[in-house]
Write an enzyme that holds these catalytic residues in place. Structure first.
Site, PDB file in Angstrom:
ATOM      1  CB  SER A   1      -0.945  -0.047   1.204  1.00  0.00           C
ATOM      2  OG  SER A   1      -1.886   1.005   1.169  1.00  0.00           O
TER       3      SER A   1
ATOM      4  CG  ASP B   1      -4.051  -1.286  -0.201  1.00  0.00           C
ATOM      5  OD1 ASP B   1      -3.602  -2.114   0.612  1.00  0.00           O
ATOM      6  OD2 ASP B   1      -3.869  -0.059  -0.097  1.00  0.00           O
TER       7      ASP B   1
END
Length: 283
Positions: free
Chosen positions: A45, A205
């Site tokens: 992320s 993500d």
């Protein structure tokens, strides 16, 4: 046992969107006070960009550029508004790519990452490739429930529903000129971002899979930099988990307030000084 040249053999950068500025401030202070030359680095992320800032020593420059871009953006676009990008990308997604390209897309940065220590970035594959955005968004609900109820950085529930994690060789991505694509893919949060293709398949993500992905191989003493507090921090020999002393100012995907980014960075610096003063690295 830690080698003579470094306090930590591995560093893990958790996810958290703009909260990852805390990691930047923390590691910036730490590396100036103690020897840190890890053999392996992993992240996901927003922490994937922090990895690159660490590898290239551009953390502060990335922070300043992010603040500059955010200063020109006065509101967060609601997720239900249509996106005018031909690829369906949201304003958040376009802004983030602009920041990543400007920060680490040049030949010098590519070379530093390609030739640096082993760096792996965790991405996630949604349960349905055909309905990647919808199924990825559903996984965010499972993730939120997992973090609230279990409150452990090593998540379980989203994988039980079909989300899978994949560690990607970031050194190779840099050699291939694809590190910007990888860092952006790693920070794709549905439904705010449109899932891009990585290796021919949609990627999202991976913070919903694991907030602290250990490198492979997993060897030596590890520093794991989280971006929020958890109730259940694992007690594992050789691992040092560190989280912010209190909730940071930055709000994950709020792209409008550069001062919150600076405050979050400063808190990371302060927490690092406290960490050093308390001698926690010797635990």
């Amino acid at each position: 046992m830690v080698g003579s040249k470094t306090f930590f053999d591995q560093i893990v950068f958790s996810g958290g969107g703009t909260r990852c500025l805390w990691q930047g401030g923390f590691i910036d202070v730490l590396r100036n006070e103690i020897p840190i030359e890890p053999a392996r680095i992993s992240g996901l992320s927003g922490g994937a960009l922090t990895c690159c800032g660490f590898m290239t020593r551009r953390g502060q420059a990335i922070r300043d550029h992010m603040c500059e871009v955010f200063a020109a953006h006065d509101r967060n676009i609601p997720l239900h508004e249509p996106f005018d990008d031909e690829d369906g990308n949201s304003p958040h997604q376009r802004m983030y790519r602009k920041i990543v390209e400007s920060s680490i897309g040049d030949p010098q940065a590519l070379r530093q990452i390609a030739e640096g220590p082993q760096m792996q970035i965790l991405i996630a594959r949604p349960p349905s490739g055909r309905w990647a955005k919808l199924s990825g968004a559903a996984m965010t609900l499972v993730y939120e429930a997992d973090t609230v109820i279990r409150s452990n950085p090593h998540l379980k529930w989203a994988e039980n529903f079909g989300l899978t994690g994949e560690l990607v060789d970031a050194n190779k991505a840099a050699r291939d000129g694809k590190i910007v694509d990888l860092i952006c893919a790693a920070a794709t949060i549905p439904p705010a971002f449109e899932p891009p293709l990585w290796g021919g398949k949609p990627a999202v993500d991976a913070g919903m899979v694991d907030q602290a992905p250990m490198p492979v191989p997993d060897q030596g003493r590890s520093l794991i930099l989280l971006t929020k507090r958890f109730r259940d921090i694992p007690q594992v020999e050789g691992r040092v988990y560190v989280c912010p002393s209190e909730s940071v100012a930055a709000d994950k995907i709020d792209f409008t307030d550069p001062e919150k980014l600076r405050d979050t960075w400063r808190q990371g610096e302060e927490d690092a000084r406290r960490f050093l003063a308390d001698g926690l690295m010797n635990d």
